[in-house]
Design an enzyme around this catalytic site. Structure first.
Site, PDB file in Angstrom:
ATOM      1  N   LYS A   1       1.006  -1.359  -0.095  1.00 30.66           N
ATOM      2  CA  LYS A   1      -0.264  -0.180  -0.088  1.00 30.66           C
ATOM      3  C   LYS A   1       0.890   1.136   0.058  1.00 30.66           C
ATOM      4  O   LYS A   1       0.670   2.346  -0.806  1.00 30.66           O
ATOM      5  CB  LYS A   1      -1.008  -0.107   1.410  1.00 30.66           C
ATOM      6  CG  LYS A   1      -1.655  -1.513   1.627  1.00 30.66           C
ATOM      7  CD  LYS A   1      -2.879  -1.580   2.248  1.00 30.66           C
ATOM      8  CE  LYS A   1      -1.918  -0.958   4.074  1.00 30.66           C
ATOM      9  NZ  LYS A   1      -1.669  -2.180   4.099  1.00 30.66           N
TER      10      LYS A   1
ATOM     11  N   ARG B   1      -9.938   0.718   8.824  1.00 27.90           N
ATOM     12  CA  ARG B   1      -9.043  -1.007   8.648  1.00 27.90           C
ATOM     13  C   ARG B   1     -10.144  -1.610   9.987  1.00 27.90           C
ATOM     14  O   ARG B   1     -10.217  -2.745  10.256  1.00 27.90           O
ATOM     15  CB  ARG B   1      -8.041  -1.208   8.835  1.00 27.90           C
ATOM     16  CG  ARG B   1      -7.405  -0.238   9.959  1.00 27.90           C
ATOM     17  CD  ARG B   1      -5.361  -1.769   9.852  1.00 27.90           C
ATOM     18  NE  ARG B   1      -4.701  -0.156   9.581  1.00 27.90           N
ATOM     19  CZ  ARG B   1      -3.142  -0.542   8.915  1.00 27.90           C
ATOM     20  NH1 ARG B   1      -3.222  -1.535   9.341  1.00 27.90           N
ATOM     21  NH2 ARG B   1      -3.107  -0.136   9.045  1.00 27.90           N
TER      22      ARG B   1
ATOM     23  N   ARG C   1      11.710  -5.539   4.577  1.00 30.22           N
ATOM     24  CA  ARG C   1      11.757  -4.200   4.077  1.00 30.22           C
ATOM     25  C   ARG C   1      12.325  -3.630   5.683  1.00 30.22           C
ATOM     26  O   ARG C   1      12.795  -3.446   6.375  1.00 30.22           O
ATOM     27  CB  ARG C   1      10.184  -3.839   4.513  1.00 30.22           C
ATOM     28  CG  ARG C   1      10.018  -2.647   4.947  1.00 30.22           C
ATOM     29  CD  ARG C   1       8.494  -1.816   4.784  1.00 30.22           C
ATOM     30  NE  ARG C   1       7.942  -2.287   6.681  1.00 30.22           N
ATOM     31  CZ  ARG C   1       6.397  -2.541   6.647  1.00 30.22           C
ATOM     32  NH1 ARG C   1       5.557  -1.625   5.815  1.00 30.22           N
ATOM     33  NH2 ARG C   1       6.121  -2.594   7.578  1.00 30.22           N
TER      34      ARG C   1
ATOM     35  N   ARG D   1      11.643  -1.867  11.277  1.00 29.96           N
ATOM     36  CA  ARG D   1      10.149  -2.004  12.099  1.00 29.96           C
ATOM     37  C   ARG D   1      10.174  -2.563  13.262  1.00 29.96           C
ATOM     38  O   ARG D   1      10.305  -3.818  12.844  1.00 29.96           O
ATOM     39  CB  ARG D   1       8.951  -1.033  11.398  1.00 29.96           C
ATOM     40  CG  ARG D   1       8.620  -0.291  10.524  1.00 29.96           C
ATOM     41  CD  ARG D   1       7.641   0.317   9.970  1.00 29.96           C
ATOM     42  NE  ARG D   1       6.609  -0.312   9.974  1.00 29.96           N
ATOM     43  CZ  ARG D   1       5.484  -0.032   9.123  1.00 29.96           C
ATOM     44  NH1 ARG D   1       5.372   0.486   8.157  1.00 29.96           N
ATOM     45  NH2 ARG D   1       4.442  -0.689   9.539  1.00 29.96           N
TER      46      ARG D   1
ATOM     47  N   ARG E   1       0.035  -8.923  13.608  1.00 28.58           N
ATOM     48  CA  ARG E   1      -0.951  -8.198  12.378  1.00 28.58           C
ATOM     49  C   ARG E   1      -1.772  -9.008  11.500  1.00 28.58           C
ATOM     50  O   ARG E   1      -2.543  -8.238  11.171  1.00 28.58           O
ATOM     51  CB  ARG E   1       0.280  -7.242  11.810  1.00 28.58           C
ATOM     52  CG  ARG E   1       0.893  -6.453  12.653  1.00 28.58           C
ATOM     53  CD  ARG E   1       2.356  -5.598  12.282  1.00 28.58           C
ATOM     54  NE  ARG E   1       2.339  -4.698  11.177  1.00 28.58           N
ATOM     55  CZ  ARG E   1       3.251  -5.091  10.433  1.00 28.58           C
ATOM     56  NH1 ARG E   1       4.541  -5.364  10.146  1.00 28.58           N
ATOM     57  NH2 ARG E   1       3.197  -4.376   9.409  1.00 28.58           N
TER      58      ARG E   1
HETATM   59  P1  AP5 Z   1       4.788  -1.378   1.801  1.00 29.65           P
HETATM   60  O1  AP5 Z   1       4.370  -0.702   0.640  1.00 29.65           O
HETATM   61  O2  AP5 Z   1       5.262  -0.662   2.977  1.00 29.65           O
HETATM   62  O3  AP5 Z   1       4.076  -2.148   2.107  1.00 29.65           O
HETATM   63  P2  AP5 Z   1       2.423  -1.609   2.880  1.00 29.65           P
HETATM   64  O4  AP5 Z   1       0.879  -2.224   2.799  1.00 29.65           O
HETATM   65  O5  AP5 Z   1       1.921  -0.439   3.190  1.00 29.65           O
HETATM   66  O6  AP5 Z   1       2.665  -2.022   4.441  1.00 29.65           O
HETATM   67  P3  AP5 Z   1       3.233  -1.956   6.090  1.00 29.65           P
HETATM   68  O7  AP5 Z   1       2.837  -2.556   6.866  1.00 29.65           O
HETATM   69  O8  AP5 Z   1       3.062  -0.719   5.783  1.00 29.65           O
HETATM   70  O9  AP5 Z   1       1.515  -1.570   6.209  1.00 29.65           O
HETATM   71  P4  AP5 Z   1       0.871  -2.175   7.501  1.00 29.65           P
HETATM   72  O10 AP5 Z   1      -0.696  -1.600   7.332  1.00 29.65           O
HETATM   73  O11 AP5 Z   1       0.748  -3.326   8.308  1.00 29.65           O
HETATM   74  O12 AP5 Z   1       0.848  -0.531   8.230  1.00 29.65           O
HETATM   75  P5  AP5 Z   1       1.003   0.647   8.725  1.00 29.65           P
HETATM   76  O13 AP5 Z   1       2.132   1.761   9.118  1.00 29.65           O
HETATM   77  O14 AP5 Z   1      -0.368   1.159   8.087  1.00 29.65           O
HETATM   78  O15 AP5 Z   1       5.574  -2.762   0.904  1.00 29.65           O
HETATM   79  C1  AP5 Z   1       6.195  -4.441   1.959  1.00 29.65           C
HETATM   80  C2  AP5 Z   1       7.593  -4.818   1.771  1.00 29.65           C
HETATM   81  O16 AP5 Z   1       7.173  -4.615   0.178  1.00 29.65           O
HETATM   82  C3  AP5 Z   1       8.312  -3.105   1.428  1.00 29.65           C
HETATM   83  O17 AP5 Z   1      10.104  -3.616   1.747  1.00 29.65           O
HETATM   84  C4  AP5 Z   1       8.428  -2.967   0.233  1.00 29.65           C
HETATM   85  O18 AP5 Z   1       9.383  -2.069  -0.809  1.00 29.65           O
HETATM   86  C5  AP5 Z   1       8.242  -4.118  -0.426  1.00 29.65           C
HETATM   87  N1  AP5 Z   1       6.968  -3.988  -1.467  1.00 29.65           N
HETATM   88  C6  AP5 Z   1       6.303  -3.529  -2.049  1.00 29.65           C
HETATM   89  N2  AP5 Z   1       5.306  -4.160  -3.276  1.00 29.65           N
HETATM   90  C7  AP5 Z   1       6.656  -5.084  -3.609  1.00 29.65           C
HETATM   91  C8  AP5 Z   1       6.607  -6.042  -4.526  1.00 29.65           C
HETATM   92  N3  AP5 Z   1       5.776  -5.804  -6.071  1.00 29.65           N
HETATM   93  N4  AP5 Z   1       7.470  -6.380  -4.716  1.00 29.65           N
HETATM   94  C9  AP5 Z   1       7.996  -6.810  -4.305  1.00 29.65           C
HETATM   95  N5  AP5 Z   1       8.247  -6.534  -2.231  1.00 29.65           N
HETATM   96  C10 AP5 Z   1       7.186  -4.948  -2.765  1.00 29.65           C
HETATM   97  O19 AP5 Z   1       0.323   0.665  10.596  1.00 29.65           O
HETATM   98  C11 AP5 Z   1       1.673   0.048  11.476  1.00 29.65           C
HETATM   99  C12 AP5 Z   1      -0.040  -0.302  12.464  1.00 29.65           C
HETATM  100  O20 AP5 Z   1      -0.339   1.452  12.958  1.00 29.65           O
HETATM  101  C13 AP5 Z   1      -0.737  -0.830  12.556  1.00 29.65           C
HETATM  102  O21 AP5 Z   1       0.036  -2.088  12.980  1.00 29.65           O
HETATM  103  C14 AP5 Z   1      -1.324  -0.376  13.597  1.00 29.65           C
HETATM  104  O22 AP5 Z   1      -1.328  -0.179  14.875  1.00 29.65           O
HETATM  105  C15 AP5 Z   1      -1.293   1.581  13.683  1.00 29.65           C
HETATM  106  N6  AP5 Z   1      -2.583   1.490  12.376  1.00 29.65           N
HETATM  107  C16 AP5 Z   1      -2.473   1.931  11.266  1.00 29.65           C
HETATM  108  N7  AP5 Z   1      -3.247   2.688  10.950  1.00 29.65           N
HETATM  109  C17 AP5 Z   1      -4.834   2.474  11.846  1.00 29.65           C
HETATM  110  C18 AP5 Z   1      -5.664   2.152  11.405  1.00 29.65           C
HETATM  111  N8  AP5 Z   1      -6.574   2.200  10.580  1.00 29.65           N
HETATM  112  N9  AP5 Z   1      -6.551   1.493  12.644  1.00 29.65           N
HETATM  113  C19 AP5 Z   1      -5.765   0.772  13.876  1.00 29.65           C
HETATM  114  N10 AP5 Z   1      -4.251   1.246  13.974  1.00 29.65           N
HETATM  115  C20 AP5 Z   1      -3.937   1.371  12.615  1.00 29.65           C
END
Ligand code: AP5
Length: 208
Positions: free
Chosen positions: A13, A87, A126, A155, A166
């Site tokens: 994402k 989410r 990552r 992270r 997660r």
């Molecule tokens: P990346 O693009 O970083 O993936 P992502 O989907 O953004 O993953 P996140 O882990 O950031 O999502 P998340 O939803 O768990 O975390 P968030 O920060 O929102 O890609 C991942 C890896 O793959 C990278 O290394 C990238 O280079 C690689 N990659 C990407 N595409 C690729 C491809 N095509 N081929 C190969 N490699 C590839 O949330 C973190 C925490 O915050 C949550 O756990 C929660 O505690 C809190 N939080 C955030 N939002 C909320 C909410 N709405 N409600 C409650 N808690 C929340």
């Protein structure tokens, strides 16, 4: 354009949001990034969010909706990508209500589909540039060779135990949202496996 990027942790994402934000001139609103910034600044929201995030749990809905609503208003309500929000069903209902009250309830949801094994591999490898927020993968999208290693963040929620938690939280609380969005005719499903640029082209194809 109002866009919600939906998918499990590690679906790509954040990676795709950066490309889409540039291409369509959209504000990139990542609730995860907002919380990480709040933690860095030591704000009350950051202090509350930290323990949930480190454990791989969701931050309470009331806190998340507050921070997301502020971001959407600051972005001007029209041109934004939501990355990682909503989410839970209550967050999605809150978003629908919020946008309806602002006459801005026309949005599209792109759901990135990726299998669990690939997710674990992506998250374990990552790394993020602490200063710019740039996302890397040690194998598929490696950081520049001249980037000092101390600038790269592994992270705390990308450790094996937090990743497992997660994914369990995603299945229990977030995956049911797909049916919610489908029922509202907002859902576009996109295969999230392949080269980063290839997936970007697939998303553009469904949006254009
Ligand atoms: P990346 O693009 O970083 O993936 P992502 O989907 O953004 O993953 P996140 O882990 O950031 O999502 P998340 O939803 O768990 O975390 P968030 O920060 O929102 O890609 C991942 C890896 O793959 C990278 O290394 C990238 O280079 C690689 N990659 C990407 N595409 C690729 C491809 N095509 N081929 C190969 N490699 C590839 O949330 C973190 C925490 O915050 C949550 O756990 C929660 O505690 C809190 N939080 C955030 N939002 C909320 C909410 N709405 N409600 C409650 N808690 C929340």
């Amino acid at each position: 354009m109002r866009l919600v990027l939906f998918g499990p942790p590690g679906a790509g994402k954040g990676t795709q949001a950066k490309y889409l934000a540039t291409h369509y001139t959209l504000a990139h609103l990542s609730t995860g990034d907002m919380f990480r910034a709040a933690i860095k600044e030591g704000t009350p929201v950051g202090k509350e969010a930290k323990s949930y995030m480190d454990a791989g749990k969701l931050v309470p809905d009331s806190v998340v909706c507050g921070i997301a609503g502020e971001g959407i208003e600051n972005a001007g309500l029209n041109q934004f990508i939501l990355d990682g929000f909503p989410r839970t069903i209550p967050q999605a209902e809150w978003l629908d209500d919020f946008l309806t009250r602002h006459n801005a309830d026309d949005y599209v949801v792109v759901s990135l589909k990726v299998d669990v094994e690939l997710i674990v591999e992506r998250l374990s490898n990552r790394r993020m540039n602490k200063e710019t927020g740039e996302i890397y993968h040690l194998v598929y999208n490696p950081p520049p060779a001249d980037l000092p290693t101390q600038v790269l963040l592994h992270r705390s929620d990308d450790q094996p135990e937090a990743i497992r938690e997660r994914l369990a939280v995603y299945e229990a609380d977030t995956a049911p949202l797909e049916a919610y969005f489908r029922g509202k005719n907002r859902l576009k499903e996109v295969d999230g496996v392949g080269e980063i640029e290839e997936i970007f082209e697939r998303i553009k194809a469904v949006l254009d």
